[in-house]
Scaffold this motif. Structure first.
Motif, PDB file in Angstrom:
ATOM      1  N   PRO A 141      40.453  42.237  51.306  1.00 44.12           N
ATOM      2  CA  PRO A 141      40.543  40.791  51.073  1.00 44.12           C
ATOM      3  C   PRO A 141      39.323  40.006  51.532  1.00 44.12           C
ATOM      4  CG  PRO A 141      42.627  41.628  51.917  1.00 44.12           C
ATOM      5  CD  PRO A 141      41.650  42.759  51.998  1.00 44.12           C
ATOM      6  N   GLU A 142      38.715  40.405  52.652  1.00 38.91           N
ATOM      7  CA  GLU A 142      37.533  39.689  53.121  1.00 38.91           C
ATOM      8  C   GLU A 142      36.354  39.911  52.180  1.00 38.91           C
ATOM      9  OE1 GLU A 142      36.870  39.005  57.572  1.00 38.91           O
ATOM     10  OE2 GLU A 142      37.861  40.975  57.507  1.00 38.91           O
ATOM     11  N   VAL A 143      36.212  41.114  51.648  1.00 42.50           N
ATOM     12  CA  VAL A 143      35.171  41.379  50.663  1.00 42.50           C
ATOM     13  C   VAL A 143      35.371  40.491  49.443  1.00 42.50           C
ATOM     14  CG1 VAL A 143      34.234  43.103  49.074  1.00 42.50           C
ATOM     15  CG2 VAL A 143      34.748  43.746  51.444  1.00 42.50           C
ATOM     16  N   GLU A 144      36.593  40.456  48.947  1.00 40.73           N
ATOM     17  CA  GLU A 144      36.909  39.632  47.774  1.00 40.73           C
ATOM     18  C   GLU A 144      36.549  38.172  48.008  1.00 40.73           C
ATOM     19  OE1 GLU A 144      39.153  38.971  43.980  1.00 40.73           O
ATOM     20  OE2 GLU A 144      39.016  40.884  45.021  1.00 40.73           O
ATOM     21  N   GLU A 145      36.910  37.656  49.161  1.00 43.30           N
ATOM     22  CA  GLU A 145      36.662  36.243  49.472  1.00 43.30           C
ATOM     23  C   GLU A 145      35.163  35.942  49.524  1.00 43.30           C
ATOM     24  OE1 GLU A 145      37.617  33.001  53.056  1.00 43.30           O
ATOM     25  OE2 GLU A 145      38.393  35.059  53.168  1.00 43.30           O
ATOM     26  N   LEU A 146      34.403  36.797  50.189  1.00 49.52           N
ATOM     27  CA  LEU A 146      32.973  36.550  50.338  1.00 49.52           C
ATOM     28  C   LEU A 146      32.239  36.685  49.014  1.00 49.52           C
ATOM     29  CD1 LEU A 146      32.435  38.386  53.739  1.00 49.52           C
ATOM     30  CD2 LEU A 146      32.133  35.931  53.330  1.00 49.52           C
ATOM     31  N   VAL A 168      29.572  34.062  44.168  1.00 53.85           N
ATOM     32  CA  VAL A 168      29.544  33.700  42.746  1.00 53.85           C
ATOM     33  C   VAL A 168      29.546  32.183  42.600  1.00 53.85           C
ATOM     34  CG1 VAL A 168      30.793  33.860  40.565  1.00 53.85           C
ATOM     35  CG2 VAL A 168      30.635  35.859  42.058  1.00 53.85           C
ATOM     36  N   GLY A 169      30.285  31.514  43.457  1.00 55.85           N
ATOM     37  CA  GLY A 169      30.309  30.052  43.440  1.00 55.85           C
ATOM     38  C   GLY A 169      28.960  29.435  43.733  1.00 55.85           C
ATOM     39  N   VAL A 170      28.184  30.086  44.576  1.00 62.12           N
ATOM     40  CA  VAL A 170      26.839  29.595  44.873  1.00 62.12           C
ATOM     41  C   VAL A 170      25.974  29.607  43.616  1.00 62.12           C
ATOM     42  CG1 VAL A 170      24.704  30.154  46.122  1.00 62.12           C
ATOM     43  CG2 VAL A 170      26.905  30.244  47.312  1.00 62.12           C
ATOM     44  N   GLY A 230      27.389  37.880  53.119  1.00 61.85           N
ATOM     45  CA  GLY A 230      28.256  37.417  54.188  1.00 61.85           C
ATOM     46  C   GLY A 230      28.686  38.526  55.117  1.00 61.85           C
ATOM     47  N   PHE A 231      29.486  38.137  56.107  1.00 58.51           N
ATOM     48  CA  PHE A 231      29.961  39.060  57.130  1.00 58.51           C
ATOM     49  C   PHE A 231      31.461  38.858  57.341  1.00 58.51           C
ATOM     50  CE2 PHE A 231      25.498  38.710  57.814  1.00 58.51           C
ATOM     51  CZ  PHE A 231      25.095  39.921  58.362  1.00 58.51           C
TER      52      PHE A 231
END
Length: 462
Positions: free
Chosen positions: A271-276, A281-283, A417-418
């Protein structure tokens, strides 16, 4: 402190910094950290400093050999280096050599005056997605040495992350520069096949590429400029590029059509990978790209890839008496590979061609495809697969990387990200074949809008 190759070269030209100083800084980092992470199999401090002094003299006289003159660089121990053994993490190769020839990428680096500080770790014959071997032991992640840096170019990624040289050159047959880039928060490009010539040829055939490994996208482009170019020793070598990969790299993404697939319709992400990755992509969307969330439409090509890769593993061991000196996982997959028929191999090749056709058509509509580089973050050192894996195969946790070795497309991993545990995550940018410059341009646009590439490990010296 992050210093790009371009900044070093500008400093050399103005006299503000010396190649000797830059090389000593890299050697100091190796001395400070390598005992903890085991990134190098060979370090030639004396030779590197001598080469740096020669580079310094050239800069003082205004006659540098090229754009990489004096840049500290390491080489994965899968590429031939004249005068140094290339043992590929194996106990079976005769260290005595002779070692009389450079691989094409190494030759190009020498021609430009780069300072080669040493050679970095790889699993035996670069066969898997982590970096450990009977010959040299395990390599640790610069953000947490108890975790793997990935592989098979894990030593190179760790070296770059810790400032043990500005550049490194790795190889990638199924993700081997991109996997460790994602796990270490660095940048790596698997270019279009043939752009960087290879010699001797890989036992894994046309799946295998060489690629630049750096801290920034601009540095990856600068290194790519140097190590590309026709070499008659590689029958599949492409013509020497006529323009720099730095040209237009800062042109942004406002005119680009970008596809995003969070899972290729067959992957489960942490889930953290998906979020980051979604945030990354939003950037790019905020930077003006036209982003469409869409799957390219292929099923997992793991069976075809494994036939080709395991066949290569069988070929690797064909010339040796195989015993317990050989990585047990390599022995296992080589035994599987030796049982494949010519028909199996041709069926896998046909599946590969179908995937290439599909992606060729996909890129008529979309300039690049974005995915996670990996669905997970770094797991404990000394394991081929994460805890709880139902498969012993490294391909079970690298579903975003090996498809694009089958298609020979350029694929770039950049840090995005991290996690809460402090482990890096990578964004993969896949371009159409021969669209390496465009792929780098998208990566640079993301890099320019974020600061993840500026973050450095806080590993304490012992």
């Amino acid at each position: 402190m992050l210093v790009e190759a371009g900044e070093l070269v500008s400093g050399y030209r103005s006299g503000a910094v010396s190649p000797v100083e830059a090389t000593q800084t890299a050697l100091d980092a190796i001395e400070r950290y390598d005992e903890q992470v085991n990134a190098f199999v060979l370090v030639d401090a004396e030779g590197a400093l001598a080469a740096a002094k020669e580079s310094e003299a050239r800069w003082h006289s205004g006659e540098p050999l090229g754009p990489g003159d004096g840049v500290p660089t390491s080489i994965k121990d899968a590429l031939w280096t004249k005068g140094w053994p290339t043992l590929r993490g194996s106990t079976m190769i005769d260290e005595a050599g002779p070692w009389s020839e450079d691989a094409p990428a190494v030759a190009r680096l020498r021609e430009t005056g780069a300072v080669i500080v040493g050679k970095t770790t790889t699993p035996e014959y670069s066969w898997k997605g982590v970096t450990d071997s009977h010959k040299y032991g395990a390599t640790g992640n610069p953000w947490n040495p108890s975790k793997t840096p990935g592989g098979s170019s894990g030593g190179s990624a760790t070296a770059v992350a810790l400032g043990m040289g500005t550049w490194s050159v790795g190889t990638d047959g199924g993700g081997s520069v991109r996997i460790p880039a994602a796990f270490t928060g660095t940048v790596a490009l698997k270019p279009t096949y043939g752009l960087i010539p290879l010699f001797p040829p890989s036992a894994f055939g046309t799946l295998s590429h060489a690629g630049p490994m750096t801290r920034t996208v601009r540095d990856a482009a600068a290194l790519l400029d140097i190590i590309t170019g026709f070499d008659a020793r590689d029958w599949s070598s492409m013509p020497t590029p006529t323009t720099s990969f730095l040209d237009g790299i800062d042109d942004g993404v406002a005119d680009l059509r970008i596809a995003f697939s969070s899972d290729l319709d067959f992957v489960d992400n942490d889930p953290e990978v998906e979020e980051l990755v979604r945030a990354a992509v939003g950037v790019l969307a905020a930077a003006g790209a036209e982003v469409t969330e869409i799957d390219p439409g292929f099923t997992d090509p793991i069976d075809a890839f494994n036939v080709l890769w395991w066949s290569g593993a069988a070929k690797v061991l064909e010339a040796y008496t195989v015993d317990d000196r050989v990585d047990p996982g390599l022995r296992r997959v080589a035994a599987i590979g030796s049982a494949y028929s010519a028909s199996d191999f041709l069926d896998a090749t046909a599946a590969r061609m179908e995937l290439g056709l599909l992606m060729g058509r996909f890129h008529r509509k979309y300039d690049v495809l974005l995915t996670p580089t990996l669905p997970i973050t770094a797991f404990p050192i000394g394991q081929d697969v994460p805890d709880g894996s139902e498969s012993p195969d490294w391909t079970s946790w690298t579903p975003y990387t090996y498809p694009f070795n089958l298609t020979q497309q350029p694929a770039l991993s950049v840090p995005c990200g991290f996690t809460k545990a402090g482990l890096p995550v990578g964004l993969q940018i896949v371009g159409a074949r021969h669209a390496d410059a465009l792929t780098l341009r998208v990566g640079r646009a993301y890099e320019a809008a974020t600061d993840w590439h500026q973050r450095t490990p806080t590993l304490e010296a012992r």
